[in-house]
Design a protein around this motif. Structure first.
Motif, PDB file in Angstrom:
ATOM      1  N   ARG A  16      23.021  11.217 -21.987  1.00  0.00           N
ATOM      2  CA  ARG A  16      22.142  12.406 -21.920  1.00  0.00           C
ATOM      3  C   ARG A  16      22.066  13.127 -23.261  1.00  0.00           C
ATOM      4  NH1 ARG A  16      26.121  16.710 -21.795  1.00  0.00           N
ATOM      5  NH2 ARG A  16      27.900  16.161 -20.498  1.00  0.00           N
ATOM      6  N   ALA A  17      23.217  13.242 -23.974  1.00  0.00           N
ATOM      7  CA  ALA A  17      23.208  14.032 -25.220  1.00  0.00           C
ATOM      8  C   ALA A  17      22.428  13.304 -26.322  1.00  0.00           C
ATOM      9  CB  ALA A  17      24.633  14.329 -25.672  1.00  0.00           C
ATOM     10  N   VAL A  18      22.689  12.013 -26.485  1.00  0.00           N
ATOM     11  CA  VAL A  18      21.990  11.276 -27.549  1.00  0.00           C
ATOM     12  C   VAL A  18      20.518  11.093 -27.186  1.00  0.00           C
ATOM     13  CG1 VAL A  18      21.928   9.134 -28.894  1.00  0.00           C
ATOM     14  CG2 VAL A  18      24.124  10.187 -28.334  1.00  0.00           C
ATOM     15  N   ALA A  19      20.241  10.884 -25.891  1.00  0.00           N
ATOM     16  CA  ALA A  19      18.834  10.754 -25.476  1.00  0.00           C
ATOM     17  C   ALA A  19      18.093  12.053 -25.798  1.00  0.00           C
ATOM     18  CB  ALA A  19      18.750  10.450 -23.988  1.00  0.00           C
ATOM     19  N   TYR A  20      18.726  13.188 -25.535  1.00  0.00           N
ATOM     20  CA  TYR A  20      18.092  14.479 -25.835  1.00  0.00           C
ATOM     21  C   TYR A  20      17.883  14.628 -27.341  1.00  0.00           C
ATOM     22  CZ  TYR A  20      17.081  19.445 -25.947  1.00  0.00           C
ATOM     23  OH  TYR A  20      16.464  20.649 -26.160  1.00  0.00           O
ATOM     24  N   PHE A  21      18.923  14.248 -28.090  1.00  0.00           N
ATOM     25  CA  PHE A  21      18.816  14.331 -29.548  1.00  0.00           C
ATOM     26  C   PHE A  21      17.622  13.510 -30.034  1.00  0.00           C
ATOM     27  CE2 PHE A  21      19.645  12.868 -33.840  1.00  0.00           C
ATOM     28  CZ  PHE A  21      19.980  14.040 -34.479  1.00  0.00           C
ATOM     29  N   LYS A  22      17.517  12.273 -29.520  1.00  0.00           N
ATOM     30  CA  LYS A  22      16.426  11.397 -29.986  1.00  0.00           C
ATOM     31  C   LYS A  22      15.053  11.925 -29.577  1.00  0.00           C
ATOM     32  CE  LYS A  22      18.875   6.981 -29.894  1.00  0.00           C
ATOM     33  NZ  LYS A  22      18.975   5.732 -29.129  1.00  0.00           N
ATOM     34  N   GLN A  23      14.971  12.428 -28.344  1.00  0.00           N
ATOM     35  CA  GLN A  23      13.655  12.859 -27.838  1.00  0.00           C
ATOM     36  C   GLN A  23      13.228  14.217 -28.374  1.00  0.00           C
ATOM     37  OE1 GLN A  23      14.206  12.709 -23.604  1.00  0.00           O
ATOM     38  NE2 GLN A  23      14.444  10.470 -23.688  1.00  0.00           N
ATOM     39  N   GLN A  24      14.159  15.156 -28.469  1.00  0.00           N
ATOM     40  CA  GLN A  24      13.774  16.531 -28.800  1.00  0.00           C
ATOM     41  C   GLN A  24      14.094  16.944 -30.235  1.00  0.00           C
ATOM     42  OE1 GLN A  24      12.081  18.324 -26.549  1.00  0.00           O
ATOM     43  NE2 GLN A  24      12.275  16.684 -25.043  1.00  0.00           N
ATOM     44  N   ILE A  25      15.223  16.526 -30.746  1.00  0.00           N
ATOM     45  CA  ILE A  25      15.667  17.059 -32.039  1.00  0.00           C
ATOM     46  C   ILE A  25      15.203  16.188 -33.204  1.00  0.00           C
ATOM     47  CG2 ILE A  25      17.695  17.812 -33.368  1.00  0.00           C
ATOM     48  CD1 ILE A  25      19.074  18.405 -30.655  1.00  0.00           C
ATOM     49  N   ARG A  59       7.406  34.737 -37.522  1.00  0.00           N
ATOM     50  CA  ARG A  59       7.850  34.040 -38.749  1.00  0.00           C
ATOM     51  C   ARG A  59       9.268  34.429 -39.129  1.00  0.00           C
ATOM     52  NH1 ARG A  59       2.487  33.975 -40.372  1.00  0.00           N
ATOM     53  NH2 ARG A  59       2.504  36.101 -41.138  1.00  0.00           N
ATOM     54  N   GLN A  60       9.674  35.610 -38.722  1.00  0.00           N
ATOM     55  CA  GLN A  60      11.021  36.087 -39.067  1.00  0.00           C
ATOM     56  C   GLN A  60      12.051  35.739 -37.974  1.00  0.00           C
ATOM     57  OE1 GLN A  60      11.670  37.032 -42.051  1.00  0.00           O
ATOM     58  NE2 GLN A  60       9.474  36.845 -42.484  1.00  0.00           N
ATOM     59  N   CYS A  61      11.643  34.881 -37.041  1.00  0.00           N
ATOM     60  CA  CYS A  61      12.539  34.477 -35.949  1.00  0.00           C
ATOM     61  C   CYS A  61      12.915  33.010 -36.076  1.00  0.00           C
ATOM     62  CB  CYS A  61      11.847  34.665 -34.594  1.00  0.00           C
ATOM     63  SG  CYS A  61      11.429  36.374 -34.244  1.00  0.00           S
ATOM     64  N   ILE A  62      14.051  32.675 -35.526  1.00  0.00           N
ATOM     65  CA  ILE A  62      14.442  31.264 -35.419  1.00  0.00           C
ATOM     66  C   ILE A  62      14.518  30.933 -33.932  1.00  0.00           C
ATOM     67  CG2 ILE A  62      16.201  29.528 -35.945  1.00  0.00           C
ATOM     68  CD1 ILE A  62      17.189  31.342 -38.185  1.00  0.00           C
ATOM     69  N   PRO A  63      13.696  30.000 -33.448  1.00  0.00           N
ATOM     70  CA  PRO A  63      13.772  29.656 -32.027  1.00  0.00           C
ATOM     71  C   PRO A  63      15.102  28.994 -31.678  1.00  0.00           C
ATOM     72  CG  PRO A  63      12.003  28.420 -33.137  1.00  0.00           C
ATOM     73  CD  PRO A  63      12.689  29.245 -34.180  1.00  0.00           C
ATOM     74  N   VAL A  64      15.672  29.444 -30.579  1.00  0.00           N
ATOM     75  CA  VAL A  64      16.940  28.868 -30.112  1.00  0.00           C
ATOM     76  C   VAL A  64      16.671  28.177 -28.776  1.00  0.00           C
ATOM     77  CG1 VAL A  64      19.331  29.351 -29.442  1.00  0.00           C
ATOM     78  CG2 VAL A  64      18.225  30.760 -31.196  1.00  0.00           C
ATOM     79  N   VAL A  65      16.844  26.874 -28.749  1.00  0.00           N
ATOM     80  CA  VAL A  65      16.603  26.106 -27.531  1.00  0.00           C
ATOM     81  C   VAL A  65      17.944  25.817 -26.878  1.00  0.00           C
ATOM     82  CG1 VAL A  65      15.642  23.953 -26.594  1.00  0.00           C
ATOM     83  CG2 VAL A  65      14.595  25.023 -28.616  1.00  0.00           C
ATOM     84  N   THR A  66      18.084  26.164 -25.608  1.00  0.00           N
ATOM     85  CA  THR A  66      19.343  25.851 -24.916  1.00  0.00           C
ATOM     86  C   THR A  66      19.099  24.648 -24.001  1.00  0.00           C
ATOM     87  OG1 THR A  66      18.838  27.381 -23.128  1.00  0.00           O
ATOM     88  CG2 THR A  66      20.114  28.251 -24.946  1.00  0.00           C
ATOM     89  N   ALA A  67      20.012  23.694 -24.029  1.00  0.00           N
ATOM     90  CA  ALA A  67      19.798  22.459 -23.267  1.00  0.00           C
ATOM     91  C   ALA A  67      21.110  22.017 -22.618  1.00  0.00           C
ATOM     92  CB  ALA A  67      19.279  21.367 -24.197  1.00  0.00           C
ATOM     93  N   TRP A  68      21.081  21.811 -21.301  1.00  0.00           N
ATOM     94  CA  TRP A  68      22.297  21.384 -20.594  1.00  0.00           C
ATOM     95  C   TRP A  68      22.734  20.002 -21.097  1.00  0.00           C
ATOM     96  CZ3 TRP A  68      22.580  16.781 -18.072  1.00  0.00           C
ATOM     97  CH2 TRP A  68      21.376  16.155 -17.754  1.00  0.00           C
ATOM     98  N   GLN A  69      21.770  19.235 -21.610  1.00  0.00           N
ATOM     99  CA  GLN A  69      22.103  17.878 -22.065  1.00  0.00           C
ATOM    100  C   GLN A  69      23.116  17.893 -23.217  1.00  0.00           C
ATOM    101  OE1 GLN A  69      19.066  19.087 -21.480  1.00  0.00           O
ATOM    102  NE2 GLN A  69      17.677  17.536 -20.676  1.00  0.00           N
TER     103      GLN A  69
END
Ligand SMILES: O=C(O)[C@@H](CO)OP(=O)(O)O
Length: 345
Positions: free
Chosen positions: A249-258, A190-200
């Motif tokens: 790739r960047a906008v597709a990633y944004f739409k799918q994941q973020i 709960r005291q962590c913030i997940p950091v996702v790294t993505a080449w996209q």
């Protein structure tokens, strides 16, 4: 601009950051006061001292300030006739975009693209400064590109955050990496913030321009040709990606994941690059391929969007951590600010 009813005192509004350094108070009726501040309007029920205060002054302008506000009149009120204190589920969320701080190749004026170059000392300072500006804004998830300059920026910015949650890079590249980086305490999680790294989210691949000096390239191929490679929407640099290809790739990633995270009410920070962020901003702000040509992003400047009913409302860059108006954007942000203040004081 629509006014709203607020069940509380002026002091309560001030402590929640809705009323900052300048506010216009106007009496309307015996027991109510209309207050205009930072593009918002509130009708306040008055009692005792406050009624006296407003009667005495009638129509008064409180001490003006030097702090700039990023509130625009697009949003009429954050309160919507609801008490700030009453928790209510909402899918509003904050989205922070940060272009990385200055890199060693930005400093040398070299095309960088997907070459993995770290920050300069100035870039480190920019990232810390960016962190100060957003230190009061809640962050539930962080996305960065796979490149070190974006990751350094995200991590350095988070060292300044008031909430002091720990950003933890997720390693899902293999089952082993995933299981070896597991956390076994729910409280710690709960005291962590997940950091996702993505080449996209990486910078646009600059092809055969990577490593070349921008000025020398302009001298050789002409200013206009180089500007076309750098800023046009659909013309790629030699063997590299155009902005359009980067957006695929960047906008597709944004739409799918973020986007799903934002729709679920999570506050997200993205640390990425000049061109991957330009493509995402083009999507968020519905810019045309002509308009995006003149979109330039400075290094290390955080930009805030509020996501509301599937719309992205651009709020510009918070000028300072004490930028109170940021918290007037949504009920959730107002509540967060209040809790944070209670925790810290
Ligand atoms: O070199 C790069 O990768 C980018 C960002 O620094 O440059 P430009 O601003 O020319 O797109």
């Amino acid at each position: 601009m629509a006014a709203t009813a607020f069940n509380g005192s002026i002091g309560a509004l001030q402590s929640r950051g809705y009323v900052g350094n300048s506010a216009l108070y106007q009496e309307c009726g015996n027991s109510s006061l209309r207050l205009t501040s930072k593009g918002f309007q509130f009708d306040l029920g008055l009692s005792g001292k406050e009624r006296h205060f407003s009667r005495k002054r009638g129509f008064c302008l409180i001490q003006a300030s030097s702090s700039q506000t990023t509130v625009s009149n697009q949003v009429s009120t954050p309160l919507n006739n609801t008490k700030v204190d009453s928790p209510k589920k909402s899918s509003e969320a904050a989205l922070i975009l940060i272009r990385h701080g200055e890199s060693l190749w930005n400093e040398k004026n070299l095309f960088t693209g997907c070459v993995d170059v770290p920050l300069t000392k100035k870039g480190v300072e920019e990232a810390v400064e960016a962190g100060k500006r957003i230190s009061n804004i809640p962050v539930d998830m962080i996305y960065t590109s796979a490149l070190i300059r974006a990751q350094m920026t995200a991590m350095l910015a988070m060292t300044q955050h008031r909430r002091k949650k720990v950003p933890i890079v997720l390693h899902n590249e293999s089952e082993q990496a995933k299981s070896w980086s597991r956390v076994f305490s729910e409280e710690t999680e709960r005291q962590c913030i997940p950091v996702v790294t993505a080449w996209q989210l990486n910078e646009r691949m600059y092809g055969e321009l990577q490593g070349l000096n921008k000025q020398e390239t302009a001298d050789k191929y002409g200013k206009e040709q180089v500007h076309e490679w750098r800023r046009s929407y659909d013309i790629p640099p030699p063997n590299g990606e155009s902005l359009e290809m980067c957006a695929e790739r960047a906008v597709a990633y944004f739409k799918q994941q973020i986007e799903p995270q934002l729709q679920a009410g999570k506050n997200v920070m993205i640390a990425a690059h000049g061109n991957s962020l330009r493509s995402i901003i083009m999507y968020l702000d519905k810019l045309t391929s002509q308009e995006v040509i003149s979109l330039e992003l400075a290094t290390g400047i955080p930009m805030l969007y509020i996501v509301k009913e599937e719309k992205y409302i651009r709020r510009g860059s918070p000028a300072a951590p004490s930028e109170a108006s940021v918290y007037a954007y949504t009920k959730n942000l107002a509540r967060y600010r209040q809790k944070l203040d209670e925790m810290i004081h």
